[in-house]
Design a protein around this motif. Sequence first.
Motif, PDB file in Angstrom:
ATOM      1  N   ALA A 269      -1.984  38.489  63.625  1.00  0.00           N
ATOM      2  CA  ALA A 269      -0.905  37.510  63.462  1.00  0.00           C
ATOM      3  C   ALA A 269      -1.437  36.157  63.902  1.00  0.00           C
ATOM      4  CB  ALA A 269       0.318  37.895  64.286  1.00  0.00           C
ATOM      5  N   ASP A 270      -0.877  35.074  63.335  1.00  0.00           N
ATOM      6  CA  ASP A 270      -1.342  33.741  63.715  1.00  0.00           C
ATOM      7  C   ASP A 270      -0.556  33.208  64.896  1.00  0.00           C
ATOM      8  OD1 ASP A 270       1.106  32.838  62.713  1.00  0.00           O
ATOM      9  OD2 ASP A 270       0.249  32.123  60.829  1.00  0.00           O
ATOM     10  N   ASP A 271      -0.993  32.044  65.406  1.00  0.00           N
ATOM     11  CA  ASP A 271      -0.392  31.508  66.631  1.00  0.00           C
ATOM     12  C   ASP A 271       1.066  31.128  66.436  1.00  0.00           C
ATOM     13  OD1 ASP A 271      -0.564  28.109  66.447  1.00  0.00           O
ATOM     14  OD2 ASP A 271      -1.840  29.251  65.091  1.00  0.00           O
ATOM     15  N   THR A 272       1.430  30.663  65.246  1.00  0.00           N
ATOM     16  CA  THR A 272       2.825  30.292  65.007  1.00  0.00           C
ATOM     17  C   THR A 272       3.737  31.493  65.167  1.00  0.00           C
ATOM     18  OG1 THR A 272       2.160  28.526  63.496  1.00  0.00           O
ATOM     19  CG2 THR A 272       4.430  29.299  63.338  1.00  0.00           C
ATOM     20  N   TYR A 273       3.347  32.596  64.561  1.00  0.00           N
ATOM     21  CA  TYR A 273       4.150  33.820  64.660  1.00  0.00           C
ATOM     22  C   TYR A 273       4.144  34.354  66.089  1.00  0.00           C
ATOM     23  CZ  TYR A 273       5.991  38.444  63.441  1.00  0.00           C
ATOM     24  OH  TYR A 273       6.759  39.575  63.366  1.00  0.00           O
ATOM     25  N   LEU A 274       2.962  34.385  66.709  1.00  0.00           N
ATOM     26  CA  LEU A 274       2.844  34.952  68.045  1.00  0.00           C
ATOM     27  C   LEU A 274       3.662  34.181  69.072  1.00  0.00           C
ATOM     28  CD1 LEU A 274      -0.988  35.715  68.155  1.00  0.00           C
ATOM     29  CD2 LEU A 274       0.841  37.411  68.261  1.00  0.00           C
ATOM     30  N   VAL A 275       3.553  32.861  69.040  1.00  0.00           N
ATOM     31  CA  VAL A 275       4.199  32.044  70.068  1.00  0.00           C
ATOM     32  C   VAL A 275       5.685  31.850  69.787  1.00  0.00           C
ATOM     33  CG1 VAL A 275       4.251  29.776  71.154  1.00  0.00           C
ATOM     34  CG2 VAL A 275       2.053  30.883  70.700  1.00  0.00           C
ATOM     35  N   LYS A 276       6.005  31.389  68.605  1.00  0.00           N
ATOM     36  CA  LYS A 276       7.398  31.009  68.328  1.00  0.00           C
ATOM     37  C   LYS A 276       8.312  32.206  68.107  1.00  0.00           C
ATOM     38  CE  LYS A 276       6.328  26.427  66.484  1.00  0.00           C
ATOM     39  NZ  LYS A 276       6.455  25.489  65.345  1.00  0.00           N
ATOM     40  N   ARG A 277       7.779  33.281  67.515  1.00  0.00           N
ATOM     41  CA  ARG A 277       8.658  34.390  67.154  1.00  0.00           C
ATOM     42  C   ARG A 277       8.539  35.584  68.091  1.00  0.00           C
ATOM     43  NH1 ARG A 277       8.637  35.658  60.835  1.00  0.00           N
ATOM     44  NH2 ARG A 277      10.240  37.060  61.663  1.00  0.00           N
ATOM     45  N   VAL A 278       7.435  35.674  68.840  1.00  0.00           N
ATOM     46  CA  VAL A 278       7.238  36.872  69.664  1.00  0.00           C
ATOM     47  C   VAL A 278       7.154  36.548  71.145  1.00  0.00           C
ATOM     48  CG1 VAL A 278       5.751  38.864  70.089  1.00  0.00           C
ATOM     49  CG2 VAL A 278       6.076  38.034  67.750  1.00  0.00           C
ATOM     50  N   MET A 279       6.169  35.752  71.545  1.00  0.00           N
ATOM     51  CA  MET A 279       5.901  35.540  72.967  1.00  0.00           C
ATOM     52  C   MET A 279       6.804  34.487  73.593  1.00  0.00           C
ATOM     53  SD  MET A 279       3.493  37.763  73.335  1.00  0.00           S
ATOM     54  CE  MET A 279       3.012  37.436  75.017  1.00  0.00           C
ATOM     55  N   GLY A 280       7.230  33.496  72.835  1.00  0.00           N
ATOM     56  CA  GLY A 280       8.041  32.410  73.381  1.00  0.00           C
ATOM     57  C   GLY A 280       7.205  31.187  73.666  1.00  0.00           C
ATOM     58  N   ASN A 281       7.850  30.034  73.730  1.00  0.00           N
ATOM     59  CA  ASN A 281       7.137  28.765  73.879  1.00  0.00           C
ATOM     60  C   ASN A 281       6.473  28.595  75.243  1.00  0.00           C
ATOM     61  OD1 ASN A 281       7.691  27.840  71.274  1.00  0.00           O
ATOM     62  ND2 ASN A 281       9.708  27.053  71.887  1.00  0.00           N
ATOM     63  N   GLY A 282       6.761  29.478  76.183  1.00  0.00           N
ATOM     64  CA  GLY A 282       6.091  29.412  77.475  1.00  0.00           C
ATOM     65  C   GLY A 282       4.661  29.928  77.423  1.00  0.00           C
ATOM     66  N   VAL A 283       4.266  30.492  76.300  1.00  0.00           N
ATOM     67  CA  VAL A 283       2.917  31.037  76.140  1.00  0.00           C
ATOM     68  C   VAL A 283       2.070  30.072  75.324  1.00  0.00           C
ATOM     69  CG1 VAL A 283       1.584  32.883  75.036  1.00  0.00           C
ATOM     70  CG2 VAL A 283       3.596  33.443  76.395  1.00  0.00           C
ATOM     71  N   ALA A 284       0.822  29.884  75.744  1.00  0.00           N
ATOM     72  CA  ALA A 284      -0.110  29.011  75.028  1.00  0.00           C
ATOM     73  C   ALA A 284      -1.151  29.862  74.319  1.00  0.00           C
ATOM     74  CB  ALA A 284      -0.799  28.053  76.000  1.00  0.00           C
ATOM     75  N   ALA A 285      -1.519  29.445  73.109  1.00  0.00           N
ATOM     76  CA  ALA A 285      -2.558  30.115  72.328  1.00  0.00           C
ATOM     77  C   ALA A 285      -3.799  29.240  72.316  1.00  0.00           C
ATOM     78  CB  ALA A 285      -2.079  30.379  70.906  1.00  0.00           C
ATOM     79  N   ALA A 286      -4.961  29.843  72.532  1.00  0.00           N
ATOM     80  CA  ALA A 286      -6.212  29.075  72.534  1.00  0.00           C
ATOM     81  C   ALA A 286      -6.562  28.585  71.137  1.00  0.00           C
ATOM     82  CB  ALA A 286      -7.346  29.920  73.103  1.00  0.00           C
ATOM     83  N   VAL A 287      -6.225  29.372  70.118  1.00  0.00           N
ATOM     84  CA  VAL A 287      -6.497  28.989  68.729  1.00  0.00           C
ATOM     85  C   VAL A 287      -5.191  28.564  68.079  1.00  0.00           C
ATOM     86  CG1 VAL A 287      -7.424  29.722  66.499  1.00  0.00           C
ATOM     87  CG2 VAL A 287      -8.374  30.664  68.618  1.00  0.00           C
ATOM     88  N   GLN A 288      -5.197  27.384  67.512  1.00  0.00           N
ATOM     89  CA  GLN A 288      -3.986  26.857  66.889  1.00  0.00           C
ATOM     90  C   GLN A 288      -4.311  26.348  65.490  1.00  0.00           C
ATOM     91  OE1 GLN A 288      -1.910  24.057  69.419  1.00  0.00           O
ATOM     92  NE2 GLN A 288      -2.358  25.231  71.263  1.00  0.00           N
TER      93      GLN A 288
END
Length: 353
Positions: A269-288
């Motif tokens: 899954a990409d960072d948009t899906y992982l952060v916004k839809r699953v993990m929440g905006n409190g999580v940062a992704a190294a690859v964007q």
Amino acid sequence: MEDSRRSSPILVLLTIGLFVGGGLYFAQHYKIAGLDQIQIKPKDEPAPTPSPETDLDDVFFVNSLDTADKSPTTFSSYAKPAGFIARQTVPPRNLKPIVIASWALSGFGPTKFADDQTRSRVIRILRKFDVIALQQITAAERDLVPRLTDAMNEGNGAKFDFVMGDPTGPVAQSEQLAILFNQNRVRIDRSQTYTVADPQNQMTYDPLVAWFRAAEPPEQVAWTFSMVNVRVNLARAPAEVALLPGVMSSVRLDGRGEDDVVMAGLFQADDTYLVKRVMGNGVAAAVQSLPTDIFGRHQTSNLLVDRNRTNEFIGRGGPFDFLRKDNLSLSEAEAISSHLPVTGEFTVWEGGI
């Protein structure tokens, strides 16, 4: 005759006075320096300024919590308040960030390892990172990861080591998850290495967890973190990705009191899906917003951290494009892996100091 040889009382008193006065003047204005070679120096001579080559560890420590008093004090004589953590005065920039990576090796097994060119290219890439989570290692030979690590340490003084989980996944397609690490940069507590329990088999491949501490700073101020190596099954990606917040939370609450968790892996899954839809905006992704495959099509791998807890993440990260850096053809790159390693950089100091 005897009277003429006797010293005059007045002369004796004058001589004593001169010695006493000279001694007082010397004590007030001069000091004796050195043990092997005695030197006499004026007391008002300014203290020598350490040269750029001087090791600051040998000069002084300071109380990093006290910004009002900047005067140096020796560490051994300083009365530290309760809860105080002393920090060496070595600037953080003197210690390189820890580079954490994740790499899916596309079925790395005996055939790839036996190919001299492929093996040497894999090793050259792996040596660039300090901690590396590896996925998609075939479980046909249990000694593959040890042999790979031994090859990484040959001829260059490197000190890589590894932890490895048991074979996991479907019996006919079982894989191993491994974490390689440079012992010059991090220390591991092997008693804290484990596989996340999944009695209901909700995830095809059981995540692997290991605990590390930065090796170079003093232990009381070195960054510590748990690393979770995750391999998501593409055929079950939506259901397995939905479990990731629970996996991160369970690792943080596993009883060790470690709040810094770095989740690395093949997430499908990409960072948009992982952060916004699953993990929440409190999580940062190294690859964007960047692809992580050699074809430049999809983003499937990443590193995830809780930005509210892991201040040590310094915000730099992304895919390591070995295809372009080594000027490889697509076929040459695919012989290594169809996935690019993904990286993130972290300060060695606890709390990001």
